[in-house]
Design a protein around this motif. Sequence first.
Motif, PDB file in Angstrom:
ATOM      1  N   ASP A  95       1.017  -1.117  -0.150  1.00  0.00           N
ATOM      2  CA  ASP A  95       0.214  -0.292   0.219  1.00  0.00           C
ATOM      3  C   ASP A  95       0.769   1.147  -0.458  1.00  0.00           C
ATOM      4  O   ASP A  95       1.831   1.377   0.524  1.00  0.00           O
ATOM      5  CB  ASP A  95      -0.872   0.053   1.093  1.00  0.00           C
ATOM      6  N   CYS A  97      -0.701   4.444   0.522  1.00  0.00           N
ATOM      7  CA  CYS A  97      -1.093   5.505   1.730  1.00  0.00           C
ATOM      8  C   CYS A  97      -1.269   6.636   0.428  1.00  0.00           C
ATOM      9  O   CYS A  97      -0.958   7.710   0.870  1.00  0.00           O
ATOM     10  CB  CYS A  97       0.669   5.619   2.340  1.00  0.00           C
ATOM     11  N   ASP A 112      -7.064   1.169  -5.902  1.00  0.00           N
ATOM     12  CA  ASP A 112      -6.357   1.292  -3.874  1.00  0.00           C
ATOM     13  C   ASP A 112      -6.834   0.154  -3.544  1.00  0.00           C
ATOM     14  O   ASP A 112      -6.100  -0.194  -2.160  1.00  0.00           O
ATOM     15  CB  ASP A 112      -7.137   2.211  -3.999  1.00  0.00           C
ATOM     16  N   GLU A 113      -7.957  -0.443  -3.680  1.00  0.00           N
ATOM     17  CA  GLU A 113      -8.300  -1.573  -2.960  1.00  0.00           C
ATOM     18  C   GLU A 113      -7.673  -2.376  -2.969  1.00  0.00           C
ATOM     19  O   GLU A 113      -7.655  -3.672  -1.453  1.00  0.00           O
ATOM     20  CB  GLU A 113     -10.060  -2.100  -3.804  1.00  0.00           C
ATOM     21  N   TRP A 116      -4.691  -1.934  -0.013  1.00  0.00           N
ATOM     22  CA  TRP A 116      -5.234  -1.263   1.351  1.00  0.00           C
ATOM     23  C   TRP A 116      -4.096  -2.421   1.948  1.00  0.00           C
ATOM     24  O   TRP A 116      -4.991  -3.486   1.671  1.00  0.00           O
ATOM     25  CB  TRP A 116      -6.311  -1.624   1.164  1.00  0.00           C
ATOM     26  N   GLY A 117      -3.705  -2.438   2.532  1.00  0.00           N
ATOM     27  CA  GLY A 117      -3.540  -2.497   4.540  1.00  0.00           C
ATOM     28  C   GLY A 117      -2.225  -3.156   4.168  1.00  0.00           C
ATOM     29  O   GLY A 117      -1.158  -4.228   4.691  1.00  0.00           O
TER      30      GLY A 117
END
Length: 294
Positions: A95, A97, A112-113, A116-117
């Motif tokens: 990610d 950020c 982005d999904e 993520w993380g």
Amino acid sequence: MKLYDQPCASAAMRLHVQALEARAEDYRVLHRLPHADEIWLSPTPSTGAVTLGVIDCETTGLTDTDRMVELALAKIVIGDGQVVDIKPPISMLEDPCMPLSEDVRRVTGLNDEDLWGHSFDENLLATELGDVDVLVAFNSAFDTRFVRQRFPHIRHPWICALWDFDWAGAGYQSRNQTGLLAERGHFYTAHRAAADAWALLVLIANPAPDGRAIAAHLVERGQQIDVRVSAAGAPFHVKDDLKAAGYRWQPDRRVWRIDVAEADATAQVDFLRALHPLIRPVVQEVDWYNRHCR
């Protein structure tokens, strides 16, 4: 690169392919990249094998402030000039950020999904790099920058598939990875790290005109010591003369430079001094640790 017979959808399809390939003046047939178990491997020599780590990364952009979001590492082992082992790529996400741009989402298919993380698994990467002697990317000037920025502890030497092999001299017309593979009769979907790393492995596993794998030539070229001659202070109006002499513009350092054999360095210095009195030739020794670094 020697292949076992690749599976075909049907005997009828195989006949269609053979018929098209027999009319090379009218048709060109492109095959998918071979799977790892379809590549014929030479016997492993008792000594002298070299393991290349084939790297590809996807990033949020091209600038120094952009970040790597996907990394892939495949391996190819060369012995006696032939491919003796391969390992398909591992890949990992991180990610950044920050939102991905529309261009990056369109080119890579990532969103982005997807990121993520996620964080790169540095322990896994360190383990996989444990038996790697040298890293190779298609355009190493790009990948080294992001890899060394994100993983400063990685101190492997680098070779560049684009610049460390004479593609034109080997009969190729393309200068990009997709085009070079198409000339070998293959296609693939680019711009995801694992796919690009595997595609590069397949490309350099192919034989050069002398019968040795292209990867063997890359290692041989990478191990050479060169001299980098930079034309510091060169006026704008001499750029065409420098380009014609084989110099390449380095936008980050704003200088024209060329890598030559040590025996040719003096001639390059003399050329620059004769070209314009404002040019200050700068000479630096380069090897595969710094050749493709900015």
